[in-house]
Scaffold this motif. Structure first.
Motif, short mmCIF file in Angstrom:
data_model
loop_
_atom_site.label_atom_id
_atom_site.label_comp_id
_atom_site.label_asym_id
_atom_site.label_seq_id
_atom_site.Cartn_x
_atom_site.Cartn_y
_atom_site.Cartn_z
N THR A 18 -6.05 4.75 9.26
CA THR A 18 -7.33 5.29 8.81
C THR A 18 -7.24 5.67 7.33
O THR A 18 -6.15 5.82 6.77
CB THR A 18 -7.72 6.53 9.61
OG1 THR A 18 -6.72 7.54 9.39
CG2 THR A 18 -7.82 6.21 11.10
N ALA A 19 -8.40 5.86 6.71
CA ALA A 19 -8.41 6.27 5.31
C ALA A 19 -7.73 7.62 5.14
O ALA A 19 -7.01 7.86 4.16
CB ALA A 19 -9.86 6.32 4.80
N ARG A 20 -7.94 8.52 6.09
CA ARG A 20 -7.32 9.85 6.01
C ARG A 20 -5.81 9.75 6.09
O ARG A 20 -5.09 10.41 5.32
CB ARG A 20 -7.86 10.74 7.13
CG ARG A 20 -7.27 12.14 7.13
CD ARG A 20 -7.93 13.01 8.19
NE ARG A 20 -9.35 13.20 7.91
CZ ARG A 20 -10.16 13.93 8.68
NH1 ARG A 20 -9.69 14.51 9.79
NH2 ARG A 20 -11.43 14.06 8.37
N ARG A 21 -5.30 8.93 7.03
CA ARG A 21 -3.85 8.77 7.15
C ARG A 21 -3.28 8.12 5.89
O ARG A 21 -2.21 8.51 5.40
CB ARG A 21 -3.52 7.93 8.39
CG ARG A 21 -2.03 7.65 8.62
CD ARG A 21 -1.26 8.93 8.94
NE ARG A 21 -1.69 9.51 10.19
CZ ARG A 21 -1.20 9.21 11.38
NH1 ARG A 21 -0.28 8.28 11.49
NH2 ARG A 21 -1.63 9.82 12.47
N ALA A 22 -3.98 7.13 5.37
CA ALA A 22 -3.51 6.46 4.15
C ALA A 22 -3.48 7.43 2.97
O ALA A 22 -2.55 7.42 2.16
CB ALA A 22 -4.39 5.27 3.84
N LEU A 69 -6.35 -4.61 9.02
CA LEU A 69 -6.10 -3.28 9.55
C LEU A 69 -5.52 -2.34 8.49
O LEU A 69 -5.81 -1.15 8.47
CB LEU A 69 -5.12 -3.39 10.73
CG LEU A 69 -4.70 -2.11 11.44
CD1 LEU A 69 -5.89 -1.51 12.19
CD2 LEU A 69 -3.57 -2.40 12.42
N GLY A 70 -4.72 -2.88 7.57
CA GLY A 70 -4.03 -2.06 6.60
C GLY A 70 -4.70 -1.95 5.25
O GLY A 70 -4.04 -1.57 4.27
N GLN A 71 -5.99 -2.24 5.17
CA GLN A 71 -6.64 -2.25 3.85
C GLN A 71 -6.63 -0.88 3.17
O GLN A 71 -6.54 -0.80 1.94
CB GLN A 71 -8.06 -2.78 3.96
CG GLN A 71 -8.99 -2.00 4.85
CD GLN A 71 -10.39 -2.60 4.87
OE1 GLN A 71 -11.13 -2.55 3.88
NE2 GLN A 71 -10.75 -3.21 5.99
N ASN A 72 -6.73 0.21 3.95
CA ASN A 72 -6.69 1.54 3.33
C ASN A 72 -5.33 1.82 2.72
O ASN A 72 -5.23 2.37 1.61
CB ASN A 72 -7.02 2.61 4.38
CG ASN A 72 -8.46 2.51 4.87
OD1 ASN A 72 -9.38 2.31 4.08
ND2 ASN A 72 -8.65 2.63 6.17
N ARG A 90 -4.95 -0.18 -0.52
CA ARG A 90 -5.64 0.44 -1.66
C ARG A 90 -4.83 1.60 -2.22
O ARG A 90 -4.78 1.80 -3.44
CB ARG A 90 -7.04 0.89 -1.24
CG ARG A 90 -8.02 -0.26 -1.01
CD ARG A 90 -9.42 0.26 -0.72
NE ARG A 90 -10.40 -0.82 -0.72
CZ ARG A 90 -10.86 -1.42 0.37
NH1 ARG A 90 -10.40 -1.06 1.57
NH2 ARG A 90 -11.75 -2.39 0.26
N VAL A 91 -4.21 2.38 -1.35
CA VAL A 91 -3.37 3.49 -1.81
C VAL A 91 -2.21 2.96 -2.64
O VAL A 91 -1.89 3.50 -3.72
CB VAL A 91 -2.86 4.30 -0.60
CG1 VAL A 91 -1.69 5.21 -1.00
CG2 VAL A 91 -3.99 5.13 -0.01
N GLU A 92 -1.57 1.91 -2.18
CA GLU A 92 -0.44 1.33 -2.91
C GLU A 92 -0.89 0.74 -4.24
O GLU A 92 -0.22 0.91 -5.27
CB GLU A 92 0.24 0.26 -2.06
CG GLU A 92 0.91 0.79 -0.81
CD GLU A 92 1.50 -0.33 0.03
OE1 GLU A 92 2.03 -1.30 -0.54
OE2 GLU A 92 1.42 -0.24 1.27
N LEU A 93 -2.01 0.04 -4.23
CA LEU A 93 -2.51 -0.56 -5.47
C LEU A 93 -2.89 0.53 -6.48
O LEU A 93 -2.60 0.41 -7.67
CB LEU A 93 -3.72 -1.45 -5.17
CG LEU A 93 -3.42 -2.72 -4.37
CD1 LEU A 93 -4.72 -3.41 -3.97
CD2 LEU A 93 -2.54 -3.68 -5.16
N ARG A 94 -3.53 1.57 -6.00
CA ARG A 94 -3.92 2.67 -6.88
C ARG A 94 -2.69 3.30 -7.52
O ARG A 94 -2.65 3.55 -8.73
CB ARG A 94 -4.71 3.71 -6.09
CG ARG A 94 -5.40 4.77 -6.95
CD ARG A 94 -6.18 5.73 -6.04
NE ARG A 94 -7.13 5.01 -5.20
CZ ARG A 94 -7.18 5.13 -3.88
NH1 ARG A 94 -6.31 5.91 -3.23
NH2 ARG A 94 -8.08 4.46 -3.18
#
Length: 397
Positions: free
Chosen positions: A109-113, A347-350, A353-357
């Motif tokens: 989830t976005a929160r977990r990411a 499934l891992g898009q969130n 995005r965290v890694e890319l950011r």
């Protein structure tokens, strides 16, 4: 069917950032066009944005390997149909797909990411230090993008990065069509054997990781769990690493966009979405097979016919994105399909995005003078294969 194109034509990328030019003509005349698959099957290819989303969201299309026709070869060999593999839910339909995906949804989830963001930033900082220790020039792929992506994903899943030599190179070899097939098979065997060891260890001594939580499920066998781990690694590692490395390559080439981002770092999230749309590194293997006759875009897709969806072409559709061949970090990118669409959307898009950011922010902050250490045309590319990538990216600062 004489006007059906060969499966090779849509993958004949010749430019560093642009999909093959044939897509421009197809979108205008035949956004759903006939295509001859490697096994001789005459199916379809979707290059338009709207028709792509329709195929990916229609439950009358299956993603099963038991009935589909693969749009690519593997090391030059036709890929045959095969029974579904327990745990490999990417190639399953509901309800089996639903069962497996439900086990993992909470992990991504976005929160977990977001809770992993601080760790991703710490890993990025450590890899910046590795680049500094190496000295300029350095290979951004080997020293930064690959380890950042693999370390963060490994920690989430529960794979000890200290033993990455036993599993980390398998995705690269399997994604690269120029790899020696025997070498790729051997790497895959070594990786799955390692996953089996880790699963056994986590069953005996659980830790705070995904493998331990899945191992606590009574209805998951070791085979299913091993294949889930394999899928997460293969789907989440090379894709994110490639998006980061190719994204940096694109920014270094489009100096005006890099300057605009440096001038306003708050635009980073928007820039990442535009890079995802513009580059769309997931270029192969997105296909579905009709379970019944389906009317689509004025054509009839017959039961048993496969439709390949070109995500790069859909993301360059001018009907959705104005001047789509232009990299513009200020554009509206909502709705892009870089992560797919429908029930099989990444499934891992969130987490990606965290890694890319974390990766882009660290590089922009650490190296104000970052630039290519070789000529633009000398950057080695992996043009074919399921993931578009740069093999190495020599940079200086």
């Amino acid at each position: 069917m004489g006007n059906a194109i060969s499966f090779e034509e849509p993958w004949a990328r010749t430019h560093q950032f642009d999909p093959p030019a044939i897509f421009d003509a197809l979108r205008k005349e035949q956004p759903l066009a006939r295509m001859v698959y490697p096994d001789g099957h005459i199916g379809w290819i979707a290059s338009g944005y709207e028709v792509a989303r329709k195929v990916l969201s229609d439950p009358r299309f299956s993603h099963s390997t038991e009935i589909g026709h693969f749009p690519v070869t593997h090391h030059g060999q036709v890929m045959p149909n095969h029974p579904r593999i327990p745990g490999m839910f990417i190639h399953m339909d509901p309800p089996d797909h639903t069962r497996y995906r439900r086990l993992l949804t909470g992990e991504f989830t976005a929160r977990r990411a977001d809770r992993l963001a601080a760790r991703a930033r710490a890993v990025a900082a450590e890899q910046i230090a590795v680049m500094r220790d190496h000295g300029s020039p350095a290979d951004l792929v080997a020293d930064f993008a690959k380890p950042l992506s693999l370390r963060v994903l490994s920690e989430l899943v529960g794979l000890p990065y200290s033993e990455a030599a036993r599993y980390g190179h398998a995705p690269t070899l399997l994604h690269d069509p120029d790899t020696d097939p025997q070498e790729a098979v051997a790497a895959m065997g070594e990786a799955t054997a390692f996953f089996t060891e880790i699963i056994e260890l986590r069953r005996k001594a659980p830790q705070d990781d995904l493998i331990s939580r899945l191992a606590a499920q009574d209805d998951l066998s070791d085979e299913e769990l091993r294949n889930i781990v394999t899928l997460l690694l293969f789907a989440g590692y090379e894709t994110t690493e490639s998006a980061l490395a190719v994204g940096v390559f694109a920014l270094l080439h489009h100096s005006d966009q890099l300057a605009a981002l440096r001038a306003d770092p708050a635009r980073l999230d928007a820039a990442i979405e535009e890079l995802l749309r513009y580059l769309t590194v997931n270029q192969y293997d997105t296909y579905r097979t009709a379970l019944e006759d389906i009317e689509l875009n004025g054509e009839t897709v017959r039961k048993g016919e496969s439709v390949t969806v070109s995500l790069p072409a859909a993301n360059r559709d001018p009907a959705k994105f104005a001047c789509p061949a232009t990299l513009d970090i200020g554009r509206e990118t909502s709705g892009h399909v870089a992560f797919g669409f429908g029930i099989h959307q990444c499934l891992g898009q969130n987490l990606a995005r965290v890694e890319l950011r974390a990766g882009f922010a660290a590089l922009l902050s650490a190296f104000p003078g970052l630039g290519l250490a070789v000529d633009f045309d000398d950057v080695p590319l992996r043009l074919k294969g399921s993931v578009f990538a740069v093999k190495s990216l020599p940079v200086s600062w």
